[in-house]
Design an enzyme around this catalytic site. Structure first.
Site, PDB file in Angstrom:
ATOM      1  N   ARG A 166     -24.658   4.839  26.839  1.00  0.00           N
ATOM      2  CA  ARG A 166     -25.229   3.507  27.006  1.00  0.00           C
ATOM      3  C   ARG A 166     -25.758   3.320  28.429  1.00  0.00           C
ATOM      4  O   ARG A 166     -25.063   3.633  29.399  1.00  0.00           O
ATOM      5  CB  ARG A 166     -24.165   2.444  26.708  1.00  0.00           C
ATOM      6  CG  ARG A 166     -24.574   1.015  26.988  1.00  0.00           C
ATOM      7  CD  ARG A 166     -25.644   0.531  26.044  1.00  0.00           C
ATOM      8  NE  ARG A 166     -25.830  -0.919  26.169  1.00  0.00           N
ATOM      9  CZ  ARG A 166     -26.796  -1.596  25.568  1.00  0.00           C
ATOM     10  NH1 ARG A 166     -27.657  -0.964  24.784  1.00  0.00           N
ATOM     11  NH2 ARG A 166     -26.890  -2.901  25.730  1.00  0.00           N
ATOM     12  N   GLU A 188      13.327  -9.182   5.232  1.00  0.00           N
ATOM     13  CA  GLU A 188      13.352 -10.195   4.170  1.00  0.00           C
ATOM     14  C   GLU A 188      12.685 -11.465   4.682  1.00  0.00           C
ATOM     15  O   GLU A 188      12.414 -11.577   5.886  1.00  0.00           O
ATOM     16  CB  GLU A 188      14.792 -10.475   3.744  1.00  0.00           C
ATOM     17  CG  GLU A 188      15.501  -9.255   3.188  1.00  0.00           C
ATOM     18  CD  GLU A 188      16.887  -9.573   2.620  1.00  0.00           C
ATOM     19  OE1 GLU A 188      17.253 -10.767   2.568  1.00  0.00           O
ATOM     20  OE2 GLU A 188      17.591  -8.631   2.243  1.00  0.00           O
ATOM     21  N   ALA A 212      14.920 -12.562   7.308  1.00  0.00           N
ATOM     22  CA  ALA A 212      15.585 -11.512   8.084  1.00  0.00           C
ATOM     23  C   ALA A 212      14.554 -10.531   8.615  1.00  0.00           C
ATOM     24  O   ALA A 212      14.134  -9.629   7.908  1.00  0.00           O
ATOM     25  CB  ALA A 212      16.621 -10.781   7.227  1.00  0.00           C
ATOM     26  N   GLY A 213      14.148 -10.757   9.871  1.00  0.00           N
ATOM     27  CA  GLY A 213      13.272  -9.816  10.541  1.00  0.00           C
ATOM     28  C   GLY A 213      14.063  -9.088  11.597  1.00  0.00           C
ATOM     29  O   GLY A 213      14.653  -8.037  11.371  1.00  0.00           O
ATOM     30  N   SER A 255       7.871  -6.393  20.801  1.00  0.00           N
ATOM     31  CA  SER A 255       8.015  -6.119  22.237  1.00  0.00           C
ATOM     32  C   SER A 255       9.142  -6.940  22.838  1.00  0.00           C
ATOM     33  O   SER A 255       9.853  -6.479  23.743  1.00  0.00           O
ATOM     34  CB  SER A 255       6.699  -6.427  22.970  1.00  0.00           C
ATOM     35  OG  SER A 255       5.707  -5.470  22.676  1.00  0.00           O
ATOM     36  N   GLU A 313       8.739  -2.564  13.593  1.00  0.00           N
ATOM     37  CA  GLU A 313       9.933  -1.826  14.026  1.00  0.00           C
ATOM     38  C   GLU A 313      10.498  -2.356  15.337  1.00  0.00           C
ATOM     39  O   GLU A 313      10.921  -1.617  16.215  1.00  0.00           O
ATOM     40  CB  GLU A 313       9.631  -0.329  14.123  1.00  0.00           C
ATOM     41  CG  GLU A 313       9.316   0.268  12.755  1.00  0.00           C
ATOM     42  CD  GLU A 313       9.380   1.775  12.743  1.00  0.00           C
ATOM     43  OE1 GLU A 313      10.270   2.347  13.390  1.00  0.00           O
ATOM     44  OE2 GLU A 313       8.544   2.375  12.065  1.00  0.00           O
ATOM     45  N   ILE A 331     -15.946  -2.232  26.941  1.00  0.00           N
ATOM     46  CA  ILE A 331     -16.930  -1.260  27.417  1.00  0.00           C
ATOM     47  C   ILE A 331     -18.116  -1.179  26.463  1.00  0.00           C
ATOM     48  O   ILE A 331     -19.264  -1.003  26.878  1.00  0.00           O
ATOM     49  CB  ILE A 331     -16.256   0.112  27.596  1.00  0.00           C
ATOM     50  CG1 ILE A 331     -15.317   0.067  28.807  1.00  0.00           C
ATOM     51  CG2 ILE A 331     -17.272   1.225  27.751  1.00  0.00           C
ATOM     52  CD1 ILE A 331     -14.411   1.271  28.946  1.00  0.00           C
TER      53      ILE A 331
END
Length: 382
Positions: free
Chosen positions: A270, A128, A131-132, A368, A365, A339
């Site tokens: 390359r 919300e 509200a995480g 970290s 979800e 790269i």
């Protein structure tokens, strides 16, 4: 513990990989550029078992083991991050709670069409505006009993699949008290009057996976739509997120694997200073790190999935797998761009999209930072 895949798991991996290579990967760029959900491929997933990975066969599901489910999401991530996220959320966040907490009537009503592709997808409604990570104290969407119905009011955010779903599993406050028994899950058909799905969010990546804010204005559903026990929504959510974190870890590994493979191919093609850049030590070390870390991340994801499948506690292991796999994927995708040099920053090359797609994985979800808190509380017995 031995993580060598058995014959059945290897065969399933082969089937899913071939499907993804044919139906998803060739369309990944177009899916990203148009922002349109790839219904063409998803409608073909039912017979492959991808829409009901861990759903019992009696309800039309594939009933694969937890490691096989992780393998499937990894392969989907390898092909298209957007589609993978939608299917991961459908399986883990929507069908998962119904399988685990639903009664026989609810399972018979919702699982068959969702698992076989005869309906749309499912979604879970948690976050919300206020509200995480703090669901217990932050959820303000309420469900009040009135006669034989729940009346739901409130606003949710970041709902993956909201506009392409038949059903929402909605976390609501069913008790005004701010305690661990104040929340409940309620099954809400998406077409119920009073539901307003906002425009798709404009996101950095994963543009073919629709994400929306949703408002509930006196949404009325039957009391029997309560999923599981009243007041146990927080506990059910935490268990569901454990499973979802295995899925996000697997998806991140798939994205990282795709970026790594693309970088390896480019390193052979390359040339600079008269030879392929694969012969330069700086490039070799980035690819060596990528291969090593991806394999470690994959094993961590399979480890957590195997604990889940064995019915053991795996909250810490899921957090570890999600934390490591998502941060590895971001690093691998970043180095794949490096790269490629200047070309890597161009949308004409796939690694640019992969980097944007994997950026969400360390956020969704459980960030970290939240994963580190979960892990720390388990190792410190807090």
């Amino acid at each position: 513990m031995n993580f060598e895949l058995n014959e059945e798991q290897r065969e399933f991996q082969h089937i899913v990989h071939d499907f993804v290579a044919k139906e998803l990967k060739p369309m990944a760029r177009e899916t990203d550029e148009t922002g349109e959900f790839n219904w063409t491929a998803v409608k073909k997933m039912g017979p492959v078992g991808l829409l009901g990975l861990e759903v019992p066969e009696e309800y039309g599901g594939a009933a694969v083991d937890a490691v096989s489910a992780a393998i499937a999401i990894e392969e989907l991530g390898w092909g298209c991050g957007s589609t993978a996220l939608a299917i991961s959320a459908h399986n883990g966040l929507a069908l998962g709670p119904i399988v685990k907490y639903g009664n026989d009537t609810q399972k018979a009503q919702w699982l068959p069409p969702l698992a076989t592709g005869k309906g749309k997808l499912g979604c879970l409604s948690l976050t919300e505006p206020g509200a995480g990570s703090d669901l217990q104290g932050g959820v303000q969407t309420t469900a009040v009993k009135e006669g034989d119905s729940w009346i739901i009011d409130g606003t949710k955010m970041w709902m993956t699949n909201a506009s392409i779903s038949d059903v929402m599993v909605v976390l609501c406050r069913t008790d005004r008290a701010d305690g661990s028994r104040s929340l409940s899950h309620i099954i809400v058909p998406t077409e119920t009057p009073g539901i307003n799905v906002g425009p798709a969010e404009k996101k950095m990546g994963l543009k073919g996976s629709p994400t929306h804010a949703v408002t509930f204005d006196e949404v009325r559903v039957p009391l029997e739509n309560l999923l599981g026990e009243e007041g146990w929504g927080l506990q059910q959510t935490l268990a569901t997120l454990d499973s979802g974190r295995v899925g996000i870890g697997a998806l991140a590994v798939g994205l990282g694997q795709a970026a790594y493979e693309t970088a390896v191919q480019y390193a052979h093609e390359r040339e600079t200073f008269g030879k392929p850049i694969a012969h330069h030590q700086a490039v070799q070390w980035m690819l060596a790190d990528a291969a090593t870390e991806l394999q470690a991340a994959r094993l961590m994801v399979y480890w957590a999935a195997s604990l889940k499948g064995a019915g053991k506690k795996y909250t810490k292991e899921a957090a570890m797998a999600k934390l490591f796999a998502t941060e590895v994927s971001e690093r691998v995708c970043r180095n794949a761009i490096q790269i490629h040099g200047g070309y890597g920053y161009s949308s004409e090359f796939e690694v640019e999209r992969m980097y944007r797609d994997t950026r969400l994985m360390t956020i969704g979800e459980g960030t970290s930072e939240i994963q580190r808190l979960v892990i720390a509380r388990h190792i410190l017995n807090l």
